[in-house]
Design an enzyme around this catalytic site. Sequence first.
Site, mmCIF file in Angstrom:
data_model
loop_
_atom_site.group_PDB
_atom_site.id
_atom_site.type_symbol
_atom_site.label_atom_id
_atom_site.label_comp_id
_atom_site.label_asym_id
_atom_site.label_seq_id
_atom_site.Cartn_x
_atom_site.Cartn_y
_atom_site.Cartn_z
ATOM 1 N N ALA A 1 12.516 5.321 -13.356
ATOM 2 C CA ALA A 1 11.403 6.051 -12.766
ATOM 3 C C ALA A 1 10.287 6.168 -13.795
ATOM 4 C CB ALA A 1 11.862 7.437 -12.316
ATOM 5 N N HIS B 1 12.637 10.840 -3.501
ATOM 6 C CA HIS B 1 13.161 9.516 -3.855
ATOM 7 C C HIS B 1 14.589 9.607 -4.388
ATOM 8 C CE1 HIS B 1 8.844 7.779 -4.242
ATOM 9 N NE2 HIS B 1 9.305 7.699 -3.022
ATOM 10 N N GLY C 1 0.825 -1.188 0.000
ATOM 11 C CA GLY C 1 0.000 0.000 0.000
ATOM 12 C C GLY C 1 0.868 1.250 0.000
#
Lengths: 182, 182, 182
Positions: A36, A52, A12
């Site tokens: 990505a 990230h 999740g």
Amino acid sequence: MTNTDKILVLGGCRSGKSSHALNLAEGMGGRRIFVATCVPRDDEMKDRVDRHRRERDATWDTLEVPVDLAGTITAHSPSTDVILVDCLTLWLSNLLMRTDDVDCIRRRIDDLAEAVRSAPRNVILVSNEVGAGIVPENRLARHYRDLAGWTNQAVAAACDRVVWTVAGIPVTIKPAFQATAP
Amino acid sequence: MTNTDKILVLGGCRSGKSSHALNLAEGMGGRRIFVATCVPRDDEMKDRVDRHRRERDATWDTLEVPVDLAGTITAHSPSTDVILVDCLTLWLSNLLMRTDDVDCIRRRIDDLAEAVRSAPRNVILVSNEVGAGIVPENRLARHYRDLAGWTNQAVAAACDRVVWTVAGIPVTIKPAFQATAP
Amino acid sequence: MTNTDKILVLGGCRSGKSSHALNLAEGMGGRRIFVATCVPRDDEMKDRVDRHRRERDATWDTLEVPVDLAGTITAHSPSTDVILVDCLTLWLSNLLMRTDDVDCIRRRIDDLAEAVRSAPRNVILVSNEVGAGIVPENRLARHYRDLAGWTNQAVAAACDRVVWTVAGIPVTIKPAFQATAP
């Protein structure tokens, strides 16, 4: 080349899947490519991408690949040891912005699974579980949910290992663990 | 005092997490404090609180603590053997009604995790998984979902044991179970 | 007759639960009845029903049972070896279209669990996890989510085996697997 790992990390939102995938990849050594699927379209998305990127160290090359994952996974130079794709649900969103032809999308999903299966290198893929909430009222959201489930199933079948993440904890669900008698 | 249990019980709505947390606490004996983060604001919430209260027996003291969980967990009298907090996602909602400063909220989350880690008594915490459905259209809901995931990760890291509940079944995911060879 | 299997297969949307339930049933041999709780009301639902029907082979009889699952499971001819019910969350939706009396619905859920427990044949039930997303804004959706959770808990308690499906992977969560020491 048979000695490669194909791993799906599924969970999740904010379940720790991207961090776990990075850890797995960094344990594999060698040349690493981060693929990505996110093409930032607003500040909220841009922030996520930047966060990230900061989490990865300098041993990573980064490619932005909104749609052609199968080609990227199979065609890339053999000197690459590991490709990490983050994430499949965003890839699916990108696909859906280009076509609403379900047969075409299903074919793309199958091609992706086949590319994962046959790639001569380690491949780690991150995906979201989006199907465990209430049925969305929005028809498009229901359609997306179905396709995300199919994507996850197809890629999971192509992987040797599937990790389900919950609250930052990686739970390996493939290969199967052994149930004990009651 | 090292011989304490810190346990996070995590699951979807009506997955049996509160009942399981109560069972765990009642197996620990001694003086028990139930920390309810719910401050009922309408009849639906009041019904839930009353139902939960009826499910507990007379060996429990109850505190209503909407926000200061870290303080409650650490400062409480050493004669208390177990503190059960139900639940963290509601605590997060309470926090968000007081501030929208993300740094402040992140600090509160870290403080809570540290309080759990260092508390000289058993601590059991209940939380909801809210991130496995479709991405909400509502921006605030997406923000809440991120913060709930961070809360669950931080508290899970501070606990010795994490239990994922599904359909009333407790599945221990930390410490890790052993996968078998394929 | 004690040597029967009662199995709940539970998972998110498109997690592979129906396929897994079919595989389990086809491994049991004998006369099989597929109990569809779906009464199609629009083209989208009709497509799903037709797709599922095509996935089953000719060894299956199909019954459409929108509401009376308990009666169907207990009263059916003893020569039937396995009844597969797909799915409980749709059954709950059908119930809710006929009554909003919660006591009546809770009684129906208990009756269903008792029917599963006492049936002199194998029973496999499919259900959706709908509670792991964000809390729905819609009050009726919240109510439905609670009832779905109660249904899953009651039926899981009546079953010997519960399988959680993720990305097409069946994870047996009851009987419990053994956690290893950290």
